[in-house]
Write a protein that holds these residues in place. Structure first.
Motif, PDB file in Angstrom:
ATOM      1  N   LYS A 246       0.837  -1.213   0.000  1.00 36.63           N
ATOM      2  CA  LYS A 246       0.000   0.000   0.000  1.00 36.63           C
ATOM      3  C   LYS A 246       0.868   1.257   0.000  1.00 36.63           C
ATOM      4  N   GLN A 247       1.966   1.206   0.706  1.00 41.32           N
ATOM      5  CA  GLN A 247       2.862   2.364   0.764  1.00 41.32           C
ATOM      6  C   GLN A 247       3.575   2.558  -0.583  1.00 41.32           C
ATOM      7  N   TYR A 248       4.054   1.472  -1.155  1.00 35.69           N
ATOM      8  CA  TYR A 248       4.746   1.564  -2.448  1.00 35.69           C
ATOM      9  C   TYR A 248       3.820   2.052  -3.562  1.00 35.69           C
TER      10      TYR A 248
ATOM     11  N   GLY B  56       5.185   5.937  -1.739  1.00 31.20           N
ATOM     12  CA  GLY B  56       5.945   5.652  -0.525  1.00 31.20           C
ATOM     13  C   GLY B  56       5.406   6.342   0.705  1.00 31.20           C
ATOM     14  N   SER B  57       4.131   6.704   0.659  1.00 27.58           N
ATOM     15  CA  SER B  57       3.549   7.514   1.732  1.00 27.58           C
ATOM     16  C   SER B  57       2.529   6.736   2.553  1.00 27.58           C
TER      17      SER B  57
ATOM     18  N   SER C 212       8.465   7.961   3.469  1.00 26.63           N
ATOM     19  CA  SER C 212       9.557   7.274   4.149  1.00 26.63           C
ATOM     20  C   SER C 212      10.323   6.327   3.229  1.00 26.63           C
ATOM     21  N   LEU C 213       9.840   6.120   2.025  1.00 23.98           N
ATOM     22  CA  LEU C 213      10.566   5.340   1.034  1.00 23.98           C
ATOM     23  C   LEU C 213      10.180   5.821  -0.362  1.00 23.98           C
ATOM     24  N   VAL C 214      10.993   5.443  -1.354  1.00 21.11           N
ATOM     25  CA  VAL C 214      10.705   5.833  -2.735  1.00 21.11           C
ATOM     26  C   VAL C 214       9.609   4.921  -3.268  1.00 21.11           C
ATOM     27  N   GLY C 215       8.483   5.520  -3.584  1.00 21.52           N
ATOM     28  CA  GLY C 215       7.352   4.737  -4.048  1.00 21.52           C
ATOM     29  C   GLY C 215       6.991   5.023  -5.487  1.00 21.52           C
TER      30      GLY C 215
END
Length: 364
Positions: free
Chosen positions: A209-211, A215-216, A223-226
């Motif tokens: 879900k974050q990717y 990345g949110s 917090s990461l590159v999505g």
């Protein structure tokens, strides 16, 4: 074409009132990104598949990519898969910087050969991507036993197998994650691109879900590159309308199989194999014959659609030349020299199948 490979228009008209009303309602709501239809479809799909989480994404390719990212697979890692599949399966491995390792296939099911999988495992192997090709489930209990013993992850490529199961357990529920495509021609297809990741892991679901959303976890905090890979709200409307009918659609695809076998008996054509591992849902209807080109020419001359899946195996594709130098996979290469696909869709009538069969018989 007099007879198409798949008739999407006929299926649309059978659900036209419901789909049109749903799209209009979605337009009126103006909730276009991760709206209520996406959320409802994710819940309905998870319930159907018997998994805790189903996460809508932009395409089947994205589903594979995000699944590998969630597992932390990257440069230096090897992922074993089949060379007899659409390129997206291996593209996703390259996207994360890992190396695809292609192994040969079973000559009957066309699925990855588990003996070859075991032989290809090295200390760099992190995962296996089995493809439930053309709707025939891979022997997942056996593969899972093998991978569990070696500490390997499994990402199921279910792009062609929505509704296929093994003793009632759906494809996409065996591995760490499953990747589905909703390309229009799939057994469960939308009206554009769409995909989904399935998993029973809360942690992996949260990462996917974050990717899929830059990345949110919280808007404007990353917090990461999505990526931007979200199932579209309007496509979710279409999928919600079709999902309750998927078992009926697949039953009719099996009817088509039996009808082909009735009319093509005695022609020397090797038709799709049904083993005792799982329920085949016939996304494509792929057969073998040494005089394939003669058959295809006759079909095309009579306005009957046909195709070759797939004309070049992945280990022979230019894009993977560096990974596969000198690799020979004889069963894959033999199958691909004879393989051809006939029309298959739930609404395909017996008289059309008989016409197809008569055309093939005349050609031979």
């Amino acid at each position: 074409m007099k007879i198409p490979m798949v008739d999407l228009k006929e299926q649309y008209h059978s659900l036209k009132e419901q789909i049109d009303a749903g799209i209009i309602a979605a337009m009126e709501s103006s909730a276009f990104i991760l709206g209520p239809n996406v959320q409802a479809f994710e819940q309905e799909a998870a319930a159907y598949l018997g998994v805790k989480h189903a996460i809508g994404v932009g395409s089947g390719t994205d589903a594979l990519h995000l699944a590998l990212l969630a597992l932390g697979i990257g440069p230096g890692d090897e992922v074993i898969t089949t060379p007899f599949t659409f390129v997206a399966t291996a593209e996703a491995i390259k996207y994360v910087g890992a190396t695809p390792v292609f192994v040969d296939i079973n000559p009957d099911t066309f699925n990855i050969d588990l003996t070859c999988v075991e032989a290809a495992i090295t200390d760099k192997t992190r995962a296996v991507i089995p493809v439930h090709l053309f709707g025939q489930p891979v022997d997942m209990p056996a593969l899972k036993t093998l991978c569990d013993a070696r500490g390997l992850n499994i990402v199921e490529d279910c792009a062609q197998s929505f509704g296929a199961h093994i003793d009632g357990k759906q494809t996409g529920s065996f591995g760490d994650l499953g990747a589905f495509s909703f390309f229009p021609s799939k057994n469960l297809g939308c009206y554009g691109d769409g995909g989904m990741v399935s998993t029973n892991s809360d942690e992996l679901a949260a990462l996917v879900k974050q990717y899929r959303n830059h990345g949110s976890k919280v808007q404007y905090h990353h917090s990461l590159v999505g990526y931007t890979s979200r199932l579209d709200e309007l496509q979710a409307v279409v999928l919600r309308a079709k999902l309750p009918h998927i078992d009926s659609y697949n039953a009719n695809r099996r009817r088509v199989d039996q009808t082909y076998k009735k009319y093509l008996a005695g022609t020397g054509i090797k038709m799709p194999h049904l083993d005792d591992v799982g329920l085949h849902v016939f996304h494509q209807y792929c057969c073998l014959h040494p005089e394939r080109d003669k058959i295809l020419a006759a079909l095309r001359a009579n306005d009957i659609a046909c195709a070759i899946y797939y004309p070049v195996p992945l280990h022979k594709q230019e894009v993977f030349a560096q990974d596969c130098a000198g690799l020979s996979l004889p069963i894959t290469e033999s199958v691909m020299s004879q393989c051809f696909a006939l029309p298959v869709y739930p609404e395909l009538s017996e008289d059309k199948i008989q016409l197809i069969a008569d055309t093939i018989k005349s050609a031979l």
